[in-house]
Every structure is written in C-alpha cells, then in structure tokens.
Design a protein around this motif. Structure first.
Motif: not given
Length: 120
Positions: A66-82
């Motif tokens: 899993f990889t967590i990331s964020r895009d502050n410009a979009k106010n969004t956090v992601y969780l990529q699950m492989n």
C-alpha cells in the motif's frame, strides 16, 4: 469542522489493485495529518497508513503493498492498494487530525467508510 468522504472501494480479485480517495473540506487541509484505518468483520478497527507532509507510515501488514499520498491542491488523500489479499477485506476509513506544535495529536474527524472486498 472537516468533512471527509471516501470513495474507490469495491470488489476485486486477490492480487488485484484498488485506489481509495478521501476528499476533505476545509481551508487548512495541509495542516492535517491524514490516516487510513480499516475494520474487518468481527475485528477491531486498525491503523493502516498515515501521512503528514510527505513519505508515510504503514502497518506491517500492508508495507510494500500500500502507498499513501496526498494532493493538497485538491484536498485529497489517496491509498493505492496493490497485491490485495482476502484478509484486506474491510471497511476503510479516512481520518484527519490537526497538527499543532505543543498540542497532543489525535484524529478528530472521520469519514463514513468505503467497503473493500477481496475475493480468493
């Protein structure tokens, strides 16, 4: 007040991938540590991953997958699950807590959750 809305859950076969998103309201998103938690049937809610400025921390059970990331410009956090496994099946929750120097950290806001089901 911060509102969090998760999306991206669904059904996937073992070995597959999913990308979860968490959209947050608020004008100070970048000052919040964001986290992902999950709760499987019959189990307690457990920590999955967290991120503040960059990088990320992970539960041992998901490291390397899993990889967590964020895009502050979009106010969004992601969780990529492989490389998903049946034991990853759970409701996944997004959480946020404001980071302020000198103040003890805690997650203050929680989303409604999104279901992830991994079939064998």
């Amino acid at each position: 007040q911060v509102q969090l809305v998760e999306s991206g859950g669904g059904l996937v076969q073992a070995g597959g991938s999913l990308r979860l998103s968490c959209a947050a309201s608020g004008r100070t998103f970048s000052r919040y540590q964001m986290g992902w938690f999950r709760q499987a049937p019959g189990k307690e809610r457990e920590f999955v991953a967290a991120i503040f400025w960059s990088g990320g921390s992970y539960a041992d059970s998901v490291k390397g997958r899993f990889t967590i990331s964020r895009d502050n410009a979009k106010n969004t956090v992601y969780l990529q699950m492989n490389s998903l496994k049946p034991e990853d099946t759970a409701v996944y929750y997004c959480a946020a807590g404001r980071v302020v120097p000198g103040r003890q950290f805690e997650y203050e806001y929680w989303g409604q959750g999104t279901q992830v089901t991994v079939s064998s």
